[in-house]
Every structure is written in structure tokens, then in C-alpha cells.
Motif scaffolding. Sequence first.
Motif, mmCIF file in Angstrom:
data_model
loop_
_atom_site.group_PDB
_atom_site.id
_atom_site.type_symbol
_atom_site.label_atom_id
_atom_site.label_comp_id
_atom_site.label_asym_id
_atom_site.label_seq_id
_atom_site.Cartn_x
_atom_site.Cartn_y
_atom_site.Cartn_z
ATOM 1 N N GLU A 121 7.975 -11.050 -9.557
ATOM 2 C CA GLU A 121 8.246 -11.419 -8.154
ATOM 3 C C GLU A 121 9.539 -10.715 -7.735
ATOM 4 O OE1 GLU A 121 6.135 -13.873 -6.376
ATOM 5 O OE2 GLU A 121 4.906 -13.196 -8.058
ATOM 6 N N ASP A 122 9.390 -9.481 -7.307
ATOM 7 C CA ASP A 122 10.584 -8.666 -7.008
ATOM 8 C C ASP A 122 10.949 -8.736 -5.522
ATOM 9 O OD1 ASP A 122 8.251 -7.286 -6.395
ATOM 10 O OD2 ASP A 122 9.057 -5.315 -6.928
ATOM 11 N N ASP A 123 11.250 -9.946 -5.066
ATOM 12 C CA ASP A 123 11.626 -10.122 -3.653
ATOM 13 C C ASP A 123 12.853 -9.295 -3.285
ATOM 14 O OD1 ASP A 123 9.829 -12.400 -2.515
ATOM 15 O OD2 ASP A 123 10.382 -13.046 -4.531
ATOM 16 N N HIS A 146 9.055 7.494 1.116
ATOM 17 C CA HIS A 146 8.569 7.388 -0.257
ATOM 18 C C HIS A 146 9.551 6.562 -1.087
ATOM 19 C CE1 HIS A 146 5.768 11.202 -0.357
ATOM 20 N NE2 HIS A 146 5.359 10.269 0.485
ATOM 21 N N LEU A 147 9.044 5.563 -1.750
ATOM 22 C CA LEU A 147 9.880 4.784 -2.664
ATOM 23 C C LEU A 147 10.047 5.552 -3.975
ATOM 24 C CD1 LEU A 147 11.100 1.764 -3.009
ATOM 25 C CD2 LEU A 147 9.225 1.483 -4.618
ATOM 26 N N TRP A 148 11.214 5.418 -4.583
ATOM 27 C CA TRP A 148 11.343 5.764 -6.000
ATOM 28 C C TRP A 148 11.161 4.449 -6.721
ATOM 29 C CZ3 TRP A 148 11.491 10.282 -8.543
ATOM 30 C CH2 TRP A 148 11.699 10.215 -9.924
ATOM 31 N N THR A 149 10.046 4.204 -7.350
ATOM 32 C CA THR A 149 9.008 5.133 -7.749
ATOM 33 C C THR A 149 7.687 4.374 -7.800
ATOM 34 O OG1 THR A 149 8.324 6.624 -9.557
ATOM 35 C CG2 THR A 149 9.646 4.741 -10.161
ATOM 36 N N PHE A 150 6.612 5.050 -8.117
ATOM 37 C CA PHE A 150 5.308 4.384 -8.141
ATOM 38 C C PHE A 150 5.230 3.340 -9.255
ATOM 39 C CE2 PHE A 150 1.046 4.412 -10.142
ATOM 40 C CZ PHE A 150 0.434 3.576 -9.218
ATOM 41 N N GLY A 195 9.759 0.659 -10.316
ATOM 42 C CA GLY A 195 8.410 0.864 -9.805
ATOM 43 C C GLY A 195 7.833 -0.259 -8.971
ATOM 44 N N PHE A 196 6.818 0.107 -8.160
ATOM 45 C CA PHE A 196 5.929 -0.889 -7.539
ATOM 46 C C PHE A 196 5.065 -1.537 -8.628
ATOM 47 C CE2 PHE A 196 5.828 1.767 -3.452
ATOM 48 C CZ PHE A 196 6.460 0.800 -2.689
ATOM 49 N N ALA A 198 4.372 -4.305 -4.536
ATOM 50 C CA ALA A 198 3.206 -3.417 -4.358
ATOM 51 C C ALA A 198 2.261 -3.982 -3.305
ATOM 52 C CB ALA A 198 2.475 -3.240 -5.682
ATOM 53 N N TYR A 199 2.045 -5.301 -3.355
ATOM 54 C CA TYR A 199 1.133 -5.944 -2.393
ATOM 55 C C TYR A 199 1.766 -5.982 -1.004
ATOM 56 C CZ TYR A 199 -1.365 -7.231 -6.621
ATOM 57 O OH TYR A 199 -2.048 -7.174 -7.809
ATOM 58 N N TRP A 200 3.085 -6.204 -0.990
ATOM 59 C CA TRP A 200 3.800 -6.202 0.290
ATOM 60 C C TRP A 200 3.697 -4.815 0.939
ATOM 61 C CZ3 TRP A 200 8.141 -3.298 1.715
ATOM 62 C CH2 TRP A 200 8.664 -3.604 2.981
#
Length: 462
Positions: free
Chosen positions: A385-387, A414-418, A433-434, A450-452
Motif C-alpha cells: 500500500e504505497d500511498d 513517465h514514472l521511474w520505474t515500471f 516500481g509500480f 499501479a492501480y491508481w
Amino acid sequence: MIIQYKFPEDFWWGSATSATQIEGAAHEGGKGKNIWDYWYEIEPNRFFENVGPATTSDFYHRFKDDIKLMKEIGHNSFRLSISWSRLIPGGRGEINQEAVTFYNNVINELLANDIEPFVTLYHFDMPLELQNEGGWESRNVVEAYKEYAIQCFQLFGDRVKKWFTFNEPIVPVEGGYLYDFHYPNIVDFKKAAQVAYHTILAHAKAIEAFRTFNFADSKIGIVLNLTPTYPRSQNPFDVKAANICDLFFNRSFLDPAVLGEYPKELVEILREHGQLPVVGKGDLELIKQNTVDILGVNYYQPRRVKAKEYLPNPYSPFMPDWFFDYYEMPGRKMNPYRGWEIYEKGIYDIMINLKENYGNIECFISENGMGVQDEERFLKDGRIEDDYRIEFIKGHLKWLHKSIQEGCNVKGYHLWTFMDNWSWSNAYKNRYGFISVDLKTQKRTPKKSAYWFKTVVENNGF
């Protein structure tokens, strides 16, 4: 759901990574050694928990499933890099057909999933043999890079429409030639200046070669980590310190890449201290003629400086820090794991600067992200849960949105990182990562972010 922050049509949503940080298979598929493979062999103690680049996140074997996950969480674009030492082991000569097959498969898989590949040619990973010739200190290596770039354009240019010559070229200069955090661990400003200059020269030669192909709808650029420099106060000495810091760390690459020439003040400082690089005949004209179509901007943290408290030690090596001291702003917001300040407005300030001083060049955020140690603490019902990451991205996107409203030519984020990847000497200390990666099993699990992110892409805003 009311979308308060709506982004332009066809905005590029995705993430970024690099070959050495995710591929693994460091000794497979005909790959040659790069400086990271070698440095890990000789000094594993320089890497967090002695984890080297051999396996990383095993993208080499798992790219199909990974790309499927990218699609699932809303990516329409993804930046990756080609490993020079995988494609041309040793850096010159024979093309490694296994590498061609691998990169073709990755590019085709991305396209089949409606994800546009953005490809970086060089992301810190010099082939070892070329480093042994002096790396970017050598003009011969500049020529070898140009040949490597041409091979990449020939092999993949029919499908790849966004190319980037270098990622954060200031980092190998700082890390490898000034501050001892990348191989070859040299501390020598004159060499650092030569390395920086040859990098821009290699970049211009690659652009010149790229334009001879006349690819339709293709663009070539560079990815720079632009770190806005803020003075402690408006005192003229603090302002001057910030200006010089900006010259060294931002404008040394930004000006030649976008405007085609070096800042005069920087040239004067280097001349005065006997630190100018050797420049070949016709080089500066080549740099002037081959500026970028597009700019990737990596933004993580601001730089805050003040006038120097003490004169530099005359017996110490010449350094940018002769002209400024770092300053810790009271009450700053921190990411304690990385020791970095979180300052969301910095992203806006960069974009306004590009609009006002760099012709409002087409650009995008090519990296922005938050590394956190021991993320398992936030595991709940099998998911991290990376709020804190969601808040971090939101805060930066709000300021990015404001810059777009004010006419900045921003095309994506682009986020760092996938997925959690290997970070140079930090290895897997901080996770970005996501998608979380279990290093024992290589199992991938999407985090809450990732879901957000998926809903953000679906709504083209939040």
C-alpha cells in the motif's frame, strides 16, 4: 468522479527503465562485459548488500509478461535502453544476432500492446573494452558510439519513433570523474570536462547520422536530469553561487543540446582555471547544427546552494564546489530513505525555464519517482500500500498540469520505474516500481500505485 487535473489529448503515460537495471542475463545471449559487470567483479563491496547486475529483474526472460502488465496498468509508452555491450560485444564490430532478436521481440511486443517504445542509446553502461581505451575521454570512442547509433537506427528505426542519445549524461561525469560513485572512479576535473564535452560531441554526431535516414514522424532528443538550483537568499553572492552551480550541473548539457552552444560564463570559468577540454576543428559547428527535436526531463529533487563559507583548499582538486556550498532549507519535506528533498514545484520551475529560455522545446517528464527502503512494511493482504508514492506523483502532476495551463510544451509523464529494478551501487536498497519484484522468486505484484495510475490514464487526469 470529477477530474480536476485534465491532461492534453494523447498524453504519454508510462514509465522508464534501463538495460543494465532490468535485463539481467548479464552473461547470456552473447552479451559483452560493461563497466558495471567489471566493477562488480573487482569491488562487490561497493554495491548494496553485494548485489550485482547479473540477474537484476530478469526482463531478458520475462519481457512478454512484463509488457502485458504494463498494458494492464495503462501504459501507452515506455522508455527502455539498448545495451551497447549486448548489441555489439566489445563496442565495435560484429553485431550480436541474439541481441537483435531480443530487442526486436521487445519492440514488437510493446507495439502489439499499443505501447510506444522510447529508446535510449546510452544509459551509463560503457562496454568495458572501450572504457579501457579511455571511455568518453577518447575521440575514438565517440566514433565507435556514432557507429553503434547508426546500427540501432538501421535495425530498429522502422518501428521506433522516439530516440534519445543519452540518459543523464552529467551523471557519468560526476560519478566517474569527480565524486567517485561510478567506475572508473577517477577524480580529475580536466578529464571530467573532456568526458562531458565528448559526450555532447557523440550526441551531435548521432543526431547528424539519424537525420540522414529521413525517418517519417521520428524524433531524436536527449534525457537530462534538470535539477533546479535555488539560492539560499536573494543576496547577490548567494544568487551568483546558484548561477554557477546551474552552469556546471544543468546548462553544461542543456545549452549545447537545445541551443547548440555552451554558456559563455561556463567557458570563462573553465578557461580561467585552466580546465577547458580539447576541442577539434569543426566540432562546435557540428554541435550548433545538430540540436534536439525533443527533451526528456528527469526530476527528483531541487539543489539548494549558498555562497561559500570558506575559501577552497588550494591543495584540493579543482571542483564545481569551489564556487558554492550546499544549503539545507529549514522545514524542507524529505524522502528519508534516499536523503532527498521532495519539492514538487521544482517540476513547474523547470518547465517555465524551458518555455522562457529554450524556445519552449517539446518535452516530457522522462523520470520522476520515489525510492523507499523495506517496502514490505507496507504489505497488506499481499499488496504494498504505497500511498506515499501516489501522493508523490499527484503532487508533481499538479505542478506539471499548471505548467501546461501556462503554455509549456509538455507531452507526457513517465514514472521511474515500471517494476523494482537494480539501482547502480544501491542495488535493490530503495524500491521505485509500480510493480514489486520478489528477488528470490522474481514474482511480480502490482502495488496500490499501479492501480491508481491505471485510473489516471483511463481518465487522462485525476
